[in-house]
Design a protein around this motif. Structure first.
Motif, PDB file in Angstrom:
ATOM      1  N   UNK A   1      31.153  43.299  33.504  1.00 44.77           N
ATOM      2  CA  UNK A   1      32.215  42.832  34.401  1.00 44.77           C
ATOM      3  C   UNK A   1      32.872  41.566  33.868  1.00 44.77           C
ATOM      4  N   UNK A   2      32.078  40.670  33.242  1.00 43.51           N
ATOM      5  CA  UNK A   2      32.695  39.494  32.630  1.00 43.51           C
ATOM      6  C   UNK A   2      33.655  39.911  31.519  1.00 43.51           C
ATOM      7  N   UNK A   3      33.264  40.938  30.767  1.00 45.90           N
ATOM      8  CA  UNK A   3      34.150  41.435  29.704  1.00 45.90           C
ATOM      9  C   UNK A   3      35.439  41.984  30.292  1.00 45.90           C
ATOM     10  N   UNK A   4      35.314  42.717  31.426  1.00 41.60           N
ATOM     11  CA  UNK A   4      36.507  43.258  32.085  1.00 41.60           C
ATOM     12  C   UNK A   4      37.407  42.135  32.576  1.00 41.60           C
ATOM     13  N   UNK A   5      36.793  41.061  33.091  1.00 39.13           N
ATOM     14  CA  UNK A   5      37.579  39.908  33.538  1.00 39.13           C
ATOM     15  C   UNK A   5      38.329  39.289  32.361  1.00 39.13           C
ATOM     16  N   UNK A   6      37.640  39.120  31.235  1.00 41.04           N
ATOM     17  CA  UNK A   6      38.279  38.528  30.059  1.00 41.04           C
ATOM     18  C   UNK A   6      39.433  39.384  29.554  1.00 41.04           C
ATOM     19  N   UNK A   7      39.214  40.702  29.492  1.00 35.19           N
ATOM     20  CA  UNK A   7      40.278  41.601  29.051  1.00 35.19           C
ATOM     21  C   UNK A   7      41.445  41.559  30.032  1.00 35.19           C
ATOM     22  N   UNK A   8      41.125  41.528  31.321  1.00 30.12           N
ATOM     23  CA  UNK A   8      42.174  41.475  32.343  1.00 30.12           C
ATOM     24  C   UNK A   8      43.043  40.242  32.208  1.00 30.12           C
ATOM     25  N   UNK A   9      42.422  39.107  31.942  1.00 34.07           N
ATOM     26  CA  UNK A   9      43.208  37.882  31.788  1.00 34.07           C
ATOM     27  C   UNK A   9      44.064  37.921  30.519  1.00 34.07           C
ATOM     28  N   UNK A  10      43.618  38.662  29.515  1.00 36.35           N
ATOM     29  CA  UNK A  10      44.484  38.871  28.344  1.00 36.35           C
ATOM     30  C   UNK A  10      45.736  39.646  28.765  1.00 36.35           C
ATOM     31  N   UNK A  11      45.552  40.596  29.678  1.00 35.08           N
ATOM     32  CA  UNK A  11      46.703  41.326  30.216  1.00 35.08           C
ATOM     33  C   UNK A  11      47.642  40.412  30.977  1.00 35.08           C
ATOM     34  N   UNK A  12      47.068  39.475  31.740  1.00 29.84           N
ATOM     35  CA  UNK A  12      47.900  38.504  32.461  1.00 29.84           C
ATOM     36  C   UNK A  12      48.731  37.688  31.478  1.00 29.84           C
TER      37      UNK A  12
ATOM     38  N   UNK B   1      50.480  44.895  32.609  1.00 30.17           N
ATOM     39  CA  UNK B   1      50.097  45.514  33.879  1.00 30.17           C
ATOM     40  C   UNK B   1      49.047  46.594  33.654  1.00 30.17           C
ATOM     41  N   UNK B   2      49.225  47.407  32.605  1.00 25.13           N
ATOM     42  CA  UNK B   2      48.258  48.470  32.313  1.00 25.13           C
ATOM     43  C   UNK B   2      46.876  47.879  32.029  1.00 25.13           C
ATOM     44  N   UNK B   3      46.839  46.786  31.285  1.00 24.41           N
ATOM     45  CA  UNK B   3      45.560  46.150  30.955  1.00 24.41           C
ATOM     46  C   UNK B   3      44.904  45.575  32.213  1.00 24.41           C
ATOM     47  N   UNK B   4      45.689  44.873  33.039  1.00 24.94           N
ATOM     48  CA  UNK B   4      45.145  44.251  34.249  1.00 24.94           C
ATOM     49  C   UNK B   4      44.652  45.313  35.231  1.00 24.94           C
ATOM     50  N   UNK B   5      45.436  46.370  35.423  1.00 26.02           N
ATOM     51  CA  UNK B   5      45.039  47.438  36.345  1.00 26.02           C
ATOM     52  C   UNK B   5      43.765  48.119  35.852  1.00 26.02           C
ATOM     53  N   UNK B   6      43.706  48.423  34.550  1.00 31.14           N
ATOM     54  CA  UNK B   6      42.518  49.069  34.001  1.00 31.14           C
ATOM     55  C   UNK B   6      41.281  48.181  34.195  1.00 31.14           C
ATOM     56  N   UNK B   7      41.425  46.883  33.993  1.00 30.41           N
ATOM     57  CA  UNK B   7      40.309  45.961  34.181  1.00 30.41           C
ATOM     58  C   UNK B   7      39.877  45.910  35.641  1.00 30.41           C
ATOM     59  N   UNK B   8      40.878  45.864  36.547  1.00 35.86           N
ATOM     60  CA  UNK B   8      40.550  45.849  37.968  1.00 35.86           C
ATOM     61  C   UNK B   8      39.841  47.103  38.420  1.00 35.86           C
ATOM     62  N   UNK B   9      40.280  48.260  37.929  1.00 37.11           N
ATOM     63  CA  UNK B   9      39.635  49.520  38.292  1.00 37.11           C
ATOM     64  C   UNK B   9      38.224  49.597  37.715  1.00 37.11           C
ATOM     65  N   UNK B  10      38.032  49.046  36.525  1.00 35.38           N
ATOM     66  CA  UNK B  10      36.687  49.059  35.951  1.00 35.38           C
ATOM     67  C   UNK B  10      35.742  48.171  36.762  1.00 35.38           C
ATOM     68  N   UNK B  11      36.232  46.998  37.176  1.00 33.38           N
ATOM     69  CA  UNK B  11      35.417  46.127  38.022  1.00 33.38           C
ATOM     70  C   UNK B  11      35.071  46.834  39.324  1.00 33.38           C
ATOM     71  N   UNK B  12      36.046  47.529  39.908  1.00 33.94           N
ATOM     72  CA  UNK B  12      35.799  48.301  41.122  1.00 33.94           C
ATOM     73  C   UNK B  12      34.722  49.341  40.885  1.00 33.94           C
ATOM     74  N   UNK B  13      34.796  50.040  39.744  1.00 36.80           N
ATOM     75  CA  UNK B  13      33.806  51.053  39.390  1.00 36.80           C
ATOM     76  C   UNK B  13      32.414  50.444  39.262  1.00 36.80           C
TER      77      UNK B  13
END
Length: 336
Positions: free
Chosen positions: A138-149, A285-297
């Motif tokens: 999940x930390x990795x997903x957060x880091x990737x998501x912020x790259x999307x931001x 947006x694609x990166x942030x959404x994918x990260x958010x969905x992975x965190x949800x998963x």
């Protein structure tokens, strides 16, 4: 035994139907709240954000009055934690102000894309605020998501000290504020009624914006007054629809549909203002959404409750007129 088995089979068959209804209500809530955002963006050209926030909170009390009436009336507003409501109300006021302010400077779709970072902030804040453990995935997903931001806001493009645009900064502040509200809501929702959690922060927003309104007041025309009223009514109705959806379906089923807000943001933004996101915004947006969905998963896999933060409309709803807490929000099974 046969009767019990039949009853179980009937309940299992009814669950998909219930979930479909909840998904429909959820998507309708996203549309209603997107329409509210369109009205707010339109009004932002002529009115200060505080004035819009004041009318938004005031007129939202009309539909919320019906919610309180159905939830047990005035007795449902009894509280043992007035300070907690005041704190969430102040955070919610700042969060709503940030989101509404960003609408004046950004296309709707861009503001929505940045607001999709909210689940990333929720995960990050769950450690210091709630003492939760966040694994490496999940930390990795957060880091990737912020790259999307970063792809969306593209630092260095101007704005505040040449670093980031003021609209992007406001949207990011709103996403962070919403994440903080989710954490506070998790702390307080076990002891407070849904009506209290909904109404008191709205009253705080109304009071704070009203106190600060004198220096920025612009007398609205009759047509604009009607539109200001519409923002509040749409916000209140959208909040009620969100609450009804969450009572009928688990968060893990509903949360992905928050991203439908991007469809409405692009459609309304192009139809009214001629705005279209550029390639960098779509990629981010694609990166942030994918990260958010992975965190949800991952939240769902570990048996936790993923916050219903993702769409910008949900953060805005929670900021101005907070969606009532549901058993799903509290980590409990909802009565069907």
């Amino acid at each position: 035994m046969a009767v019990t088995s039949t009853a179980r089979d009937g309940a299992a068959a009814a669950a998909p139907t219930t979930h479909l209804r909840a998904i429909g209500l959820y998507c309708m809530a996203i549309l209603v709240l997107s329409l509210m955002d369109v009205a707010i963006k339109w009004l932002s050209a002529d009115y200060h954000t505080l004035q819009i926030l004041f009318f938004r909170a005031g007129f939202a009390m009309i539909p919320l009055a019906f919610l309180v009436a159905r939830g047990g009336g005035i007795a449902a507003l009894r509280t043992r934690r007035p300070g907690a409501h005041l704190l969430r109300g102040l955070v919610g006021t700042a969060t709503a102000f940030s989101f509404f302010f960003s609408f004046a400077y950004l296309p709707l779709a861009d503001a929505y894309a940045i607001a999709f970072a909210a689940p990333l902030f929720v995960t990050a804040l769950s450690v210091p605020l709630l003492g939760e453990r966040v694994g490496a995935r999940r930390w990795s997903a957060v880091a990737v998501g912020f790259c999307g931001v970063l792809l969306i806001v593209r630092p260095g493009g101007g704005g505040i000290d040449g670093f980031v645009s003021i609209g992007a900064a406001a949207a990011l502040a709103g996403a962070f504020g919403y994440a903080l509200m989710v954490g506070l809501m998790r702390l307080h929702s076990r002891t407070e009624s849904p009506a209290a959690i909904t109404v008191y922060p709205t009253l705080v927003t109304l009071a704070v914006s009203g106190l600060l309104l004198a220096g920025v007041w612009t007398r609205p025309s009759l047509a604009d007054l009607g539109l200001l009223a519409v923002t509040g009514i749409l916000g209140g109705v959208g909040t009620i629809l969100l609450a009804a959806a969450l009572r009928g379906g688990p968060v893990a089923v509903l949360a992905p549909f928050e991203y439908s807000a991007m469809v409405w943001g692009v459609a309304f933004g192009f139809a009214i203002w001629g705005d279209l996101p550029d390639g960098w915004t779509w990629a981010g947006t694609a990166v942030v959404v994918a990260s958010g969905l992975y965190i949800l998963h991952r939240e769902h896999r570990r048996g936790g409750t993923a916050p219903t933060a993702g769409a910008p409309t949900a953060p805005v709803a929670a900021a101005s007129v907070e969606a009532p807490a549901t058993p799903e929000d509290q980590g409990e099974e909802a009565p069907r």
